[in-house]
Motif scaffolding. Structure first.
Motif, PDB file in Angstrom:
ATOM      1  N   ALA A 119       0.737  -1.336   0.049  1.00 50.46           N
ATOM      2  CA  ALA A 119      -0.050  -0.069   0.036  1.00 50.46           C
ATOM      3  C   ALA A 119       0.882   1.046  -0.071  1.00 50.46           C
ATOM      4  N   LEU A 120       0.432   2.273  -0.674  1.00 53.13           N
ATOM      5  CA  LEU A 120       0.689   3.706  -0.475  1.00 53.13           C
ATOM      6  C   LEU A 120      -0.254   4.388   0.055  1.00 53.13           C
ATOM      7  N   TYR A 121       0.325   5.410   1.210  1.00 55.22           N
ATOM      8  CA  TYR A 121      -0.899   6.353   1.582  1.00 55.22           C
ATOM      9  C   TYR A 121      -0.067   7.951   1.183  1.00 55.22           C
ATOM     10  N   MET A 122      -0.982   8.681   0.912  1.00 60.44           N
ATOM     11  CA  MET A 122      -0.661   9.970   0.439  1.00 60.44           C
ATOM     12  C   MET A 122      -1.494  11.224   1.281  1.00 60.44           C
ATOM     13  N   LYS A 123      -0.878  12.193   1.794  1.00 61.25           N
ATOM     14  CA  LYS A 123      -1.575  13.222   2.314  1.00 61.25           C
ATOM     15  C   LYS A 123      -0.909  14.651   1.543  1.00 61.25           C
ATOM     16  N   ASN A 124      -2.118  15.437   1.842  1.00 61.44           N
ATOM     17  CA  ASN A 124      -1.750  16.735   0.803  1.00 61.44           C
ATOM     18  C   ASN A 124      -1.923  16.662  -0.498  1.00 61.44           C
ATOM     19  N   ARG A 125      -2.481  15.519  -0.930  1.00 64.14           N
ATOM     20  CA  ARG A 125      -2.520  15.071  -2.263  1.00 64.14           C
ATOM     21  C   ARG A 125      -3.431  16.009  -3.227  1.00 64.14           C
ATOM     22  N   GLY A 126      -4.180  16.848  -2.465  1.00 62.92           N
ATOM     23  CA  GLY A 126      -5.166  17.890  -3.408  1.00 62.92           C
ATOM     24  C   GLY A 126      -6.150  17.226  -4.244  1.00 62.92           C
ATOM     25  N   ALA A 127      -6.538  17.581  -5.394  1.00 64.00           N
ATOM     26  CA  ALA A 127      -7.409  17.025  -5.904  1.00 64.00           C
ATOM     27  C   ALA A 127      -8.806  16.796  -5.455  1.00 64.00           C
ATOM     28  N   GLY A 128      -9.161  17.836  -4.476  1.00 67.28           N
ATOM     29  CA  GLY A 128     -10.522  17.590  -3.575  1.00 67.28           C
ATOM     30  C   GLY A 128     -10.425  16.645  -2.465  1.00 67.28           C
ATOM     31  N   VAL A 129      -9.380  16.460  -2.038  1.00 63.96           N
ATOM     32  CA  VAL A 129      -8.986  15.705  -0.510  1.00 63.96           C
ATOM     33  C   VAL A 129      -8.870  16.566   0.424  1.00 63.96           C
ATOM     34  N   PRO A 130      -9.573  16.462   1.441  1.00 63.30           N
ATOM     35  CA  PRO A 130      -9.419  17.303   2.723  1.00 63.30           C
ATOM     36  C   PRO A 130      -8.097  17.046   3.115  1.00 63.30           C
ATOM     37  N   ALA A 131      -7.512  18.324   3.718  1.00 64.28           N
ATOM     38  CA  ALA A 131      -6.434  18.240   4.165  1.00 64.28           C
ATOM     39  C   ALA A 131      -5.958  17.295   5.387  1.00 64.28           C
ATOM     40  N   ASP A 132      -7.058  16.947   6.120  1.00 69.71           N
ATOM     41  CA  ASP A 132      -6.704  15.919   7.122  1.00 69.71           C
ATOM     42  C   ASP A 132      -6.919  14.486   6.698  1.00 69.71           C
ATOM     43  N   LYS A 133      -7.133  14.076   5.599  1.00 71.56           N
ATOM     44  CA  LYS A 133      -7.290  13.041   5.130  1.00 71.56           C
ATOM     45  C   LYS A 133      -6.315  12.342   4.230  1.00 71.56           C
ATOM     46  N   TRP A 134      -6.394  10.961   4.329  1.00 68.90           N
ATOM     47  CA  TRP A 134      -5.265  10.207   3.418  1.00 68.90           C
ATOM     48  C   TRP A 134      -5.968   9.590   2.202  1.00 68.90           C
ATOM     49  N   VAL A 135      -5.151   9.406   1.201  1.00 70.66           N
ATOM     50  CA  VAL A 135      -5.565   8.526   0.158  1.00 70.66           C
ATOM     51  C   VAL A 135      -4.848   7.317   0.170  1.00 70.66           C
ATOM     52  N   ARG A 136      -5.430   6.283   0.215  1.00 62.62           N
ATOM     53  CA  ARG A 136      -4.869   5.002   0.384  1.00 62.62           C
ATOM     54  C   ARG A 136      -4.851   4.160  -1.306  1.00 62.62           C
ATOM     55  N   ILE A 137      -3.848   3.852  -1.492  1.00 61.42           N
ATOM     56  CA  ILE A 137      -3.684   3.220  -3.083  1.00 61.42           C
ATOM     57  C   ILE A 137      -2.923   1.641  -2.880  1.00 61.42           C
ATOM     58  N   GLU A 138      -3.632   0.654  -3.462  1.00 59.71           N
ATOM     59  CA  GLU A 138      -3.001  -0.609  -3.452  1.00 59.71           C
ATOM     60  C   GLU A 138      -1.893  -0.575  -4.496  1.00 59.71           C
ATOM     61  N   THR A 139      -0.813  -0.912  -4.083  1.00 59.23           N
ATOM     62  CA  THR A 139       0.317  -0.926  -5.033  1.00 59.23           C
ATOM     63  C   THR A 139      -0.023  -1.991  -6.304  1.00 59.23           C
ATOM     64  N   ARG A 140      -0.661  -3.033  -5.669  1.00 56.97           N
ATOM     65  CA  ARG A 140      -0.868  -4.033  -6.886  1.00 56.97           C
ATOM     66  C   ARG A 140      -1.907  -3.402  -7.846  1.00 56.97           C
ATOM     67  N   SER A 141      -2.616  -2.508  -7.598  1.00 61.40           N
ATOM     68  CA  SER A 141      -3.421  -1.828  -8.666  1.00 61.40           C
ATOM     69  C   SER A 141      -2.718  -0.991  -9.424  1.00 61.40           C
ATOM     70  N   LEU A 142      -1.427  -0.614  -8.993  1.00 56.49           N
ATOM     71  CA  LEU A 142      -0.770   0.121 -10.098  1.00 56.49           C
ATOM     72  C   LEU A 142      -0.018  -0.606 -10.769  1.00 56.49           C
ATOM     73  N   SER A 143       0.001  -0.094 -12.126  1.00 57.48           N
ATOM     74  CA  SER A 143       0.488  -1.000 -13.114  1.00 57.48           C
ATOM     75  C   SER A 143       2.069  -0.944 -13.131  1.00 57.48           C
ATOM     76  N   ASP A 144       2.817  -0.098 -12.334  1.00 57.53           N
ATOM     77  CA  ASP A 144       4.028   0.013 -12.431  1.00 57.53           C
ATOM     78  C   ASP A 144       4.636  -0.641 -11.041  1.00 57.53           C
ATOM     79  N   GLY A 145       3.625  -1.072 -10.352  1.00 53.82           N
ATOM     80  CA  GLY A 145       3.928  -1.382  -8.968  1.00 53.82           C
ATOM     81  C   GLY A 145       4.512  -0.341  -8.032  1.00 53.82           C
ATOM     82  N   ASN A 146       4.001   0.726  -8.329  1.00 47.71           N
ATOM     83  CA  ASN A 146       4.526   1.892  -7.398  1.00 47.71           C
ATOM     84  C   ASN A 146       5.932   2.237  -7.566  1.00 47.71           C
ATOM     85  N   LEU A 147       6.710   1.668  -8.714  1.00 48.66           N
ATOM     86  CA  LEU A 147       8.137   2.119  -8.718  1.00 48.66           C
ATOM     87  C   LEU A 147       8.498   3.413  -9.478  1.00 48.66           C
ATOM     88  N   VAL A 148       7.282   3.993  -9.901  1.00 43.60           N
ATOM     89  CA  VAL A 148       7.332   5.727 -10.368  1.00 43.60           C
ATOM     90  C   VAL A 148       6.056   6.424 -10.210  1.00 43.60           C
TER      91      VAL A 148
END
Length: 275
Positions: A119-148
């Motif tokens: 997993a990758l968690y991102m804060k201050n991501r922007g794009a309408g995400v509240p400042a106190d919230k995190w976005v969680r991304i499953e790295t297996r869902s990323l075609s590059d495995g979160n290498l880039v």
């Protein structure tokens, strides 16, 4: 806010890629290294490089500086990150800074990224995400495995790629950050790396090997100290819209690393602009 849903999977993967990679490109004193892998010893050089990930796990943790240079359509930008990484637990925390010209108004708060196995968690991501919230991304869902995609390559994932090293040559002795190192150059085979990867990295690297990049070989330059620890690692990826060069510098081995993953209620569950 519109219909509520979890921000995982391919929808968020596209957002992350657009937010960090596409958004950026769219705007204008140790001793000498050990004898293993010396010049003329091709097998020793290959094994020294392939053992880099295991050496990092043995070291425990380190401070890390990352940079990601992207070239697309005649434009070249660099995303930089600073943080700490626990190789044994496969967790890290980084602050990632977008280039000034890559965001509206020329200013953007650093993006906090938490790296964890799967997993990758991102804060201050922007794009309408509240400042106190995190976005969680499953790295297996990323075609590059979160290498880039995340703008800062997971240091362990970068080292795990070296398990698939081939065509390794010894370049010579150099210094990185005042430390004596041996410089090796070669190509990492993504499929071989995925097969040999540790359990926590195998899934994401397998995805990257299957569909992440235009070329399945990743050219690299790695600099190992006398303990076989990575001091500098530069890898070059070919993606659909250009080339990406990821550089990781490691130092301060053994530094304390405390990464607290967000609670469920702190993860944004709404629609992200542009998804």
């Amino acid at each position: 806010m519109g219909q509520q849903r979890r921000c995982t999977g391919t929808a968020v993967a596209a957002v992350a890629a657009a937010g960090l990679m596409a958004a950026a490109t769219g705007c204008a004193g140790g001793g000498a290294a050990a004898d293993s892998g010396a010049a003329g010893d091709a097998a020793g050089a290959r094994e020294a490089v392939r053992g880099a990930a295991a050496a990092l796990v043995g070291a425990g943790s380190a401070r890390a500086s990352t940079s990601m240079e992207m070239a697309s359509g005649g434009t070249r930008v660099t995303i930089r990150g600073e943080g700490r990484y626990d190789f044994a637990r496969q967790r890290g925390e980084f602050e990632v800074v977008l280039p000034r010209d890559a965001v509206a108004g020329g200013v953007h708060r650093p993006i906090t990224e938490l790296l964890a196995s799967g997993a990758l968690y991102m804060k201050n991501r922007g794009a309408g995400v509240p400042a106190d919230k995190w976005v969680r991304i499953e790295t297996r869902s990323l075609s590059d495995g979160n290498l880039v995609t995340g703008g800062a390559t997971d240091p362990l994932a970068a080292a795990e790629l070296l398990r698939g090293a081939r065509d390794v040559v010894y370049v010579g002795e150099e210094r990185v950050g005042g430390i004596g190192v041996r410089h090796y150059r070669g190509v990492a085979d993504l499929r071989a790396a995925a097969r040999a990867a540790s359990a926590g990295q195998r899934g994401a690297l397998g995805v990257a090997a299957a569909k992440g990049f235009s070329k399945k070989g990743v050219p690299f330059d790695v600099y190992l100290d006398d303990r076989g620890l990575v001091r500098k690692l530069r890898e070059r990826f070919t993606v659909a819209n250009g080339d990406v060069a990821s550089t990781t510098l490691l130092h301060g081995f053994g530094v304390p690393v405390r990464v607290r993953l967000p609670a469920a209620e702190d993860i944004f569950a709404g629609e992200i602009a542009g998804s």
